[in-house]
Design a protein around this motif. Structure first.
Motif, PDB file in Angstrom:
ATOM      1  N   ARG A   8       0.856  -1.185   0.000  1.00 44.64           N
ATOM      2  CA  ARG A   8       0.000   0.000   0.000  1.00 44.64           C
ATOM      3  C   ARG A   8       0.892   1.235   0.000  1.00 44.64           C
ATOM      4  O   ARG A   8       1.632   1.485   0.963  1.00 44.64           O
ATOM      5  CB  ARG A   8      -0.932   0.001   1.214  1.00 44.64           C
ATOM      6  N   TYR A  23      -1.041   3.556   8.987  1.00 45.87           N
ATOM      7  CA  TYR A  23      -1.921   2.721   8.169  1.00 45.87           C
ATOM      8  C   TYR A  23      -1.976   1.287   8.703  1.00 45.87           C
ATOM      9  O   TYR A  23      -3.064   0.719   8.844  1.00 45.87           O
ATOM     10  CB  TYR A  23      -1.467   2.707   6.704  1.00 45.87           C
ATOM     11  N   HIS A  27      -5.203   1.832  10.155  1.00 39.08           N
ATOM     12  CA  HIS A  27      -5.827   2.074   8.835  1.00 39.08           C
ATOM     13  C   HIS A  27      -6.000   3.571   8.582  1.00 39.08           C
ATOM     14  O   HIS A  27      -6.995   4.020   8.022  1.00 39.08           O
ATOM     15  CB  HIS A  27      -7.169   1.339   8.711  1.00 39.08           C
ATOM     16  N   ALA A 125       0.063  -5.232   3.488  1.00 37.67           N
ATOM     17  CA  ALA A 125      -1.234  -5.692   4.001  1.00 37.67           C
ATOM     18  C   ALA A 125      -1.599  -7.009   3.335  1.00 37.67           C
ATOM     19  O   ALA A 125      -1.116  -7.327   2.243  1.00 37.67           O
ATOM     20  CB  ALA A 125      -2.313  -4.654   3.726  1.00 37.67           C
ATOM     21  N   HIS A 134      -9.206  -1.219  -0.184  1.00 41.14           N
ATOM     22  CA  HIS A 134      -8.329  -1.142   0.986  1.00 41.14           C
ATOM     23  C   HIS A 134      -9.080  -1.459   2.281  1.00 41.14           C
ATOM     24  O   HIS A 134      -8.467  -1.872   3.262  1.00 41.14           O
ATOM     25  CB  HIS A 134      -7.701   0.253   1.083  1.00 41.14           C
ATOM     26  N   GLU A 135     -10.394  -1.261   2.281  1.00 40.61           N
ATOM     27  CA  GLU A 135     -11.177  -1.531   3.494  1.00 40.61           C
ATOM     28  C   GLU A 135     -11.042  -2.986   3.941  1.00 40.61           C
ATOM     29  O   GLU A 135     -11.254  -3.305   5.108  1.00 40.61           O
ATOM     30  CB  GLU A 135     -12.674  -1.228   3.252  1.00 40.61           C
ATOM     31  N   ASP A 137      -8.274  -4.733   3.814  1.00 42.69           N
ATOM     32  CA  ASP A 137      -6.891  -5.049   4.200  1.00 42.69           C
ATOM     33  C   ASP A 137      -6.813  -5.562   5.636  1.00 42.69           C
ATOM     34  O   ASP A 137      -7.406  -4.978   6.549  1.00 42.69           O
ATOM     35  CB  ASP A 137      -6.004  -3.793   4.113  1.00 42.69           C
ATOM     36  N   THR A 139      -3.909  -5.855   8.354  1.00 44.04           N
ATOM     37  CA  THR A 139      -2.549  -5.340   8.541  1.00 44.04           C
ATOM     38  C   THR A 139      -1.921  -5.799   9.856  1.00 44.04           C
ATOM     39  O   THR A 139      -0.733  -5.601  10.066  1.00 44.04           O
ATOM     40  CB  THR A 139      -2.545  -3.801   8.499  1.00 44.04           C
TER      41      THR A 139
END
Length: 208
Positions: A8, A23, A27, A125, A134-135, A137, A139
């Motif tokens: 990312r 992130y 996030h 991620a 991306h929601e 992901d 991590t």
């Protein structure tokens, strides 16, 4: 385990380390100013540990320096952020495919992952599929009893080695860069950092 490890991209604005950590932990790609304050507070609270020999500058000078959004972070900052979040931070170096693990001696039960190209940090991620939003992901990964995070670790290393094969890194000792703003040429990370600090220009392109 279903899914792929993805990179990312974090904006190149001198705060990539902090925003990459933001992130993978929360996030949130906009945590830099807050996390700089966290680090300054940790350093100021323990002047014995964070002395001039350790920091390369006085405790007060360091605290002023790290809260400046023009300054870059590195190993000291990652070790403090690992402690702040009580999670291991794995930072993969593309050029060497080495993984530097911060917080590994603390017995933390979770780990996050970053990737470093010699100048810049991005986030890693686990995504359910390529190009997934991306929601989705993941991590944060559980550290198991043998201190690994299972198959995710080898997937991450494969991504790092693929980037290495593509030479997606900057050899910071003797690489040549051109400033995208004023077109001046610099050699090596030291000159690039000095130029960035003197001018505020952070848009460098590598050229050979």
């Amino acid at each position: 385990m279903e899914g792929v490890v993805v990179r990312r991209v974090i904006p190149s604005d001198n705060s990539c380390l902090f925003n990459a950590v933001g992130y993978v932990m929360d996030h949130d790609r906009h945590r830099a100013s807050e996390l700089r304050q966290v680090i300054a507070a940790a350093v100021a609270s323990d002047p014995l540990k964070y002395n001039e020999a350790f920091l390369g500058k006085s405790n007060d000078d360091y605290c002023a320096w790290i809260t400046n959004p023009e300054k870059w972070g590195g190993a000291i900052e990652l070790s403090i952020l690992s402690e702040y979040y009580a999670r291991e931070i794995a930072a993969y170096d593309i050029q060497t495919s080495r993984c530097d693990l911060y917080g590994q001696s603390k017995g933390y039960r979770e780990r996050v992952m970053l990737i470093y190209d010699g100048l810049h940090y991005d986030a890693l991620a686990m995504s359910p599929f390529e190009n997934a939003p991306h929601e989705f992901d993941q991590t944060i990964f559980v550290v198991n009893s043998n201190r690994t995070i299972g198959p995710v670790e080898s997937l991450a290393l494969n991504l790092v080695k693929d980037a290495q094969r593509k030479r997606s890194y900057t050899n910071t000792a003797n690489f040549t860069l051109r400033c995208g703003v004023c077109q001046i040429g610099v050699i090596g990370q030291k000159e690039a950092v000095e130029h960035a600090q003197a001018t505020g220009h952070v848009n460098f392109q590598e050229y050979r």
